[in-house]
Write a protein that holds these residues in place. Structure first.
Motif, PDB file in Angstrom:
ATOM      1  N   GLY A  58      29.261 104.551  10.128  1.00  0.00           N
ATOM      2  CA  GLY A  58      29.905 104.463   9.143  1.00  0.00           C
ATOM      3  C   GLY A  58      29.930 103.269   8.185  1.00  0.00           C
ATOM      4  O   GLY A  58      30.683 102.938   7.448  1.00  0.00           O
ATOM      5  N   ILE A  59      28.539 102.555   8.304  1.00  0.00           N
ATOM      6  CA  ILE A  59      28.389 101.240   7.592  1.00  0.00           C
ATOM      7  C   ILE A  59      28.088 101.698   6.042  1.00  0.00           C
ATOM      8  O   ILE A  59      28.709 101.181   5.017  1.00  0.00           O
ATOM      9  N   PHE A  60      27.732 102.771   5.768  1.00  0.00           N
ATOM     10  CA  PHE A  60      27.514 103.288   4.225  1.00  0.00           C
ATOM     11  C   PHE A  60      28.853 103.495   3.645  1.00  0.00           C
ATOM     12  O   PHE A  60      28.994 103.272   2.647  1.00  0.00           O
ATOM     13  N   GLU A  62      31.551 102.089   4.528  1.00  0.00           N
ATOM     14  CA  GLU A  62      32.062 100.989   4.117  1.00  0.00           C
ATOM     15  C   GLU A  62      31.889 100.536   2.731  1.00  0.00           C
ATOM     16  O   GLU A  62      32.432  99.660   2.099  1.00  0.00           O
ATOM     17  N   HIS A  63      30.807 100.874   2.193  1.00  0.00           N
ATOM     18  CA  HIS A  63      30.224 100.769   0.573  1.00  0.00           C
ATOM     19  C   HIS A  63      30.670 101.750   0.057  1.00  0.00           C
ATOM     20  O   HIS A  63      30.063 101.835  -1.337  1.00  0.00           O
ATOM     21  N   GLY A  64      31.591 102.663  -0.016  1.00  0.00           N
ATOM     22  CA  GLY A  64      32.026 103.916  -0.752  1.00  0.00           C
ATOM     23  C   GLY A  64      30.696 104.868  -0.608  1.00  0.00           C
ATOM     24  O   GLY A  64      30.791 105.490  -1.772  1.00  0.00           O
ATOM     25  N   LEU A  65      29.855 105.019   0.033  1.00  0.00           N
ATOM     26  CA  LEU A  65      28.609 105.919   0.089  1.00  0.00           C
ATOM     27  C   LEU A  65      28.762 107.028   1.008  1.00  0.00           C
ATOM     28  O   LEU A  65      29.055 106.839   2.300  1.00  0.00           O
ATOM     29  N   ASP A  66      28.580 108.221   0.708  1.00  0.00           N
ATOM     30  CA  ASP A  66      28.412 109.395   1.410  1.00  0.00           C
ATOM     31  C   ASP A  66      26.936 109.573   1.607  1.00  0.00           C
ATOM     32  O   ASP A  66      26.632 110.583   0.590  1.00  0.00           O
ATOM     33  N   VAL A  67      26.213 109.358   2.687  1.00  0.00           N
ATOM     34  CA  VAL A  67      24.796 109.298   2.723  1.00  0.00           C
ATOM     35  C   VAL A  67      24.250 110.500   3.419  1.00  0.00           C
ATOM     36  O   VAL A  67      24.799 110.741   4.518  1.00  0.00           O
ATOM     37  N   THR A  68      23.327 111.275   2.807  1.00  0.00           N
ATOM     38  CA  THR A  68      23.005 112.130   3.455  1.00  0.00           C
ATOM     39  C   THR A  68      21.295 111.791   3.669  1.00  0.00           C
ATOM     40  O   THR A  68      20.629 111.413   2.768  1.00  0.00           O
ATOM     41  N   ALA A  69      20.741 111.819   4.970  1.00  0.00           N
ATOM     42  CA  ALA A  69      19.407 111.420   5.139  1.00  0.00           C
ATOM     43  C   ALA A  69      18.589 112.825   5.232  1.00  0.00           C
ATOM     44  O   ALA A  69      18.861 113.730   5.893  1.00  0.00           O
ATOM     45  N   GLN A  70      17.403 112.918   4.418  1.00  0.00           N
ATOM     46  CA  GLN A  70      16.570 114.184   4.331  1.00  0.00           C
ATOM     47  C   GLN A  70      15.186 113.721   4.402  1.00  0.00           C
ATOM     48  O   GLN A  70      14.729 112.926   3.926  1.00  0.00           O
ATOM     49  N   ALA A  71      14.739 114.413   5.539  1.00  0.00           N
ATOM     50  CA  ALA A  71      13.210 113.931   5.925  1.00  0.00           C
ATOM     51  C   ALA A  71      12.362 114.914   5.264  1.00  0.00           C
ATOM     52  O   ALA A  71      12.541 116.088   4.886  1.00  0.00           O
ATOM     53  N   LEU A 241      26.365 101.430  -8.292  1.00  0.00           N
ATOM     54  CA  LEU A 241      26.119 102.151  -7.344  1.00  0.00           C
ATOM     55  C   LEU A 241      24.609 101.690  -6.430  1.00  0.00           C
ATOM     56  O   LEU A 241      24.889 101.586  -5.179  1.00  0.00           O
ATOM     57  N   VAL A 242      23.940 101.202  -7.166  1.00  0.00           N
ATOM     58  CA  VAL A 242      22.628 100.790  -6.708  1.00  0.00           C
ATOM     59  C   VAL A 242      23.115  99.351  -6.024  1.00  0.00           C
ATOM     60  O   VAL A 242      22.428  99.226  -4.934  1.00  0.00           O
ATOM     61  N   ARG A 243      23.838  98.582  -6.517  1.00  0.00           N
ATOM     62  CA  ARG A 243      24.083  97.199  -5.813  1.00  0.00           C
ATOM     63  C   ARG A 243      25.002  97.662  -4.530  1.00  0.00           C
ATOM     64  O   ARG A 243      24.855  96.952  -3.610  1.00  0.00           O
ATOM     65  N   ARG A 244      25.657  98.502  -4.278  1.00  0.00           N
ATOM     66  CA  ARG A 244      26.440  99.006  -3.261  1.00  0.00           C
ATOM     67  C   ARG A 244      25.449  99.551  -2.291  1.00  0.00           C
ATOM     68  O   ARG A 244      25.752  99.225  -0.904  1.00  0.00           O
ATOM     69  N   TYR A 245      24.380 100.232  -2.553  1.00  0.00           N
ATOM     70  CA  TYR A 245      23.483 100.520  -1.758  1.00  0.00           C
ATOM     71  C   TYR A 245      22.713  99.376  -0.973  1.00  0.00           C
ATOM     72  O   TYR A 245      22.415  99.518   0.042  1.00  0.00           O
ATOM     73  N   GLN A 246      22.361  98.532  -1.948  1.00  0.00           N
ATOM     74  CA  GLN A 246      21.772  97.118  -1.617  1.00  0.00           C
ATOM     75  C   GLN A 246      22.494  96.541  -0.346  1.00  0.00           C
ATOM     76  O   GLN A 246      22.148  96.142   0.641  1.00  0.00           O
ATOM     77  N   ALA A 247      23.833  96.489  -0.916  1.00  0.00           N
ATOM     78  CA  ALA A 247      24.776  95.810   0.387  1.00  0.00           C
ATOM     79  C   ALA A 247      24.952  96.556   1.361  1.00  0.00           C
ATOM     80  O   ALA A 247      24.902  95.855   2.488  1.00  0.00           O
ATOM     81  N   ALA A 248      24.896  97.927   1.308  1.00  0.00           N
ATOM     82  CA  ALA A 248      24.864  98.738   2.732  1.00  0.00           C
ATOM     83  C   ALA A 248      23.683  98.591   3.251  1.00  0.00           C
ATOM     84  O   ALA A 248      23.743  98.453   4.557  1.00  0.00           O
ATOM     85  N   MET A 249      22.524  98.460   2.902  1.00  0.00           N
ATOM     86  CA  MET A 249      21.253  98.517   3.638  1.00  0.00           C
ATOM     87  C   MET A 249      21.271  97.089   4.376  1.00  0.00           C
ATOM     88  O   MET A 249      20.634  97.112   5.374  1.00  0.00           O
ATOM     89  N   ASP A 250      21.698  96.034   3.512  1.00  0.00           N
ATOM     90  CA  ASP A 250      21.641  94.667   4.170  1.00  0.00           C
ATOM     91  C   ASP A 250      22.384  94.822   5.452  1.00  0.00           C
ATOM     92  O   ASP A 250      22.141  94.387   6.610  1.00  0.00           O
ATOM     93  N   ASP A 251      23.798  95.361   5.361  1.00  0.00           N
ATOM     94  CA  ASP A 251      24.376  95.506   6.546  1.00  0.00           C
ATOM     95  C   ASP A 251      23.962  96.531   7.760  1.00  0.00           C
ATOM     96  O   ASP A 251      23.912  96.128   8.723  1.00  0.00           O
ATOM     97  N   VAL A 252      23.388  97.577   7.299  1.00  0.00           N
ATOM     98  CA  VAL A 252      22.850  98.654   8.138  1.00  0.00           C
ATOM     99  C   VAL A 252      21.460  97.840   8.926  1.00  0.00           C
ATOM    100  O   VAL A 252      21.435  97.881  10.145  1.00  0.00           O
ATOM    101  N   LEU A 253      20.677  97.225   8.273  1.00  0.00           N
ATOM    102  CA  LEU A 253      19.403  96.831   8.951  1.00  0.00           C
ATOM    103  C   LEU A 253      20.019  95.402   9.963  1.00  0.00           C
ATOM    104  O   LEU A 253      19.204  95.522  10.827  1.00  0.00           O
ATOM    105  N   THR A 254      20.735  94.574   9.343  1.00  0.00           N
ATOM    106  CA  THR A 254      21.279  93.552  10.135  1.00  0.00           C
ATOM    107  C   THR A 254      21.947  94.021  11.487  1.00  0.00           C
ATOM    108  O   THR A 254      21.472  93.760  12.562  1.00  0.00           O
ATOM    109  N   ALA A 255      22.768  95.140  11.291  1.00  0.00           N
ATOM    110  CA  ALA A 255      23.435  95.762  12.521  1.00  0.00           C
ATOM    111  C   ALA A 255      22.554  96.394  13.510  1.00  0.00           C
ATOM    112  O   ALA A 255      22.413  96.225  14.653  1.00  0.00           O
ATOM    113  N   PHE A 256      21.388  97.230  12.836  1.00  0.00           N
ATOM    114  CA  PHE A 256      20.551  97.830  13.638  1.00  0.00           C
ATOM    115  C   PHE A 256      19.556  96.858  14.437  1.00  0.00           C
ATOM    116  O   PHE A 256      19.282  97.117  15.610  1.00  0.00           O
ATOM    117  N   ALA A 257      19.311  95.576  13.774  1.00  0.00           N
ATOM    118  CA  ALA A 257      18.372  94.699  14.496  1.00  0.00           C
ATOM    119  C   ALA A 257      19.154  93.964  15.616  1.00  0.00           C
ATOM    120  O   ALA A 257      18.734  93.654  16.635  1.00  0.00           O
TER     121      ALA A 257
END
Length: 322
Positions: A58-60, A62-71, A241-257
């Motif tokens: 649910g980290i994305f 928290e930044h107002g993003l509904d993310v779909t990961a497409q491989a 939107l881009v800034r919220r993605y940036q902030a979300a990625m910072d939180d995601v990668l910090t939590a993942f690590a």
């Protein structure tokens, strides 16, 4: 293979918690309570497990993003989808990105993602047959070497490794193969060497028939293996939107690590590999949302050196940092 998963907000209480989590110094989540949909292009290898991890935790949101990961099979394949709007963000190879910019596409780097380790083991490497007689990078002269995308990070770093070892990089023959197909082609003798990420590298090296030649990424200290990038149009039209993605990625990668157990579980689920393989992959990578501008500049210089591009394609605004 495709991995697609969308998490929807299910309660007002969770929404309130998500909005309150944003400090005054961060971009606000969607003010009307709706999540902004964002399709993020990824490659189905272990390093990308942080994205489904961020979705599941649910980290994305928290930044107002509904993310779909497409491989997809590679960054070059995802570029058209980014241009047409079928994808909003691509997490991909820096070399392919720089080639696209050189060809006139307006792309912007919006976050770092994963960097190679500066020494020791690494998240990818070149594997050869044990009886091949290939012992050094210079021995790749005249060899058929498989990479997942031509004129990308694989052949670029291998060429520089051969050059620094005293060989002639122009005498290395590169062929394009998907990662899952590389070991079988190496076994059959159709190629002499393969550039493999985890978990494919680990799986190949489990056999005595293969050996590791080396880690070409380490030719650039802290080499960024992949970064997040978007079109210039998205940055211009919706910078919040881009800034919220940036902030979300910072939180995601910090939590993942920080979450060793959770990260391994994410790799196991995403890649469908045993826990011991996931653990190895987790130890061979460094995740960081900071944009590695200096290392990307070094990569661009190498691309000029080997005529991937005529001149350095990086210009003002290429790195979206605010």
């Amino acid at each position: 293979m495709k991995f697609k998963k969308t998490i929807s907000l299910t309660s007002a209480a969770l929404l309130a918690l998500s909005l309150s989590a944003c400090s005054n110094n961060e971009p606000d989540a969607a003010a009307d309570g709706e999540l902004d949909e964002l399709t993020v292009g990824i490659i189905p290898i272990a390093a990308y497990a942080a994205i489904p991890y961020g979705v599941d935790h649910g980290i994305f949101e928290e930044h107002g993003l509904d993310v779909t990961a497409q491989a997809s099979s590679g960054g070059a394949e995802m570029l058209p989808a980014l241009q047409t709007g079928d994808m909003d963000v691509v997490i991909g190879n820096v070399s392919n990105l720089l080639l696209a910019v050189d060809q006139g596409l307006d792309m912007r780097v919006v976050s770092g993602y994963q960097n190679s380790l500066q020494e020791g083991q690494d998240v990818n490497g070149v594997v050869v047959r044990a009886d091949s007689g290939i012992e050094t990078w210079a021995d790749l002269e005249g060899a058929e070497v498989a990479v997942n995308a031509l004129r990308g990070q694989g052949d670029l770093t291998i060429m520089e490794s051969v050059d620094q070892d005293g060989g002639d990089p122009e005498q290395v023959n590169f062929v394009e193969l998907n990662f899952p197909d590389m070991e079988s082609q190496l076994e059959r003798g159709n190629v002499d060497a393969v550039w493999l990420p985890e978990p494919f590298m680990h799986n190949a090296l489990e056999s005595d028939d293969y050996k590791l030649l080396g880690h070409p990424n380490q030719i650039v200290s802290g080499m960024p293996t992949v970064v997040s990038f978007v079109t210039g149009g998205l940055v211009d039209e919706d910078p919040d939107l881009v800034r919220r993605y940036q902030a979300a990625m910072d939180d995601v990668l910090t939590a993942f690590a920080a979450d060793e157990e959770g990260a391994m579980e994410a790799v196991v689920e995403f890649m469908d590999v045993p826990p011991e393989v996931a653990e190895i992959a987790s130890d061979l990578e460094s995740h960081d949302a900071a944009i590695p501008t200096e290392a990307i500049q070094q990569l661009a210089d190498l691309m000029v050196k080997y005529d991937f591009v005529e001149e350095n394609p990086i210009s003002e605004g290429f790195f979206f940092e605010e």
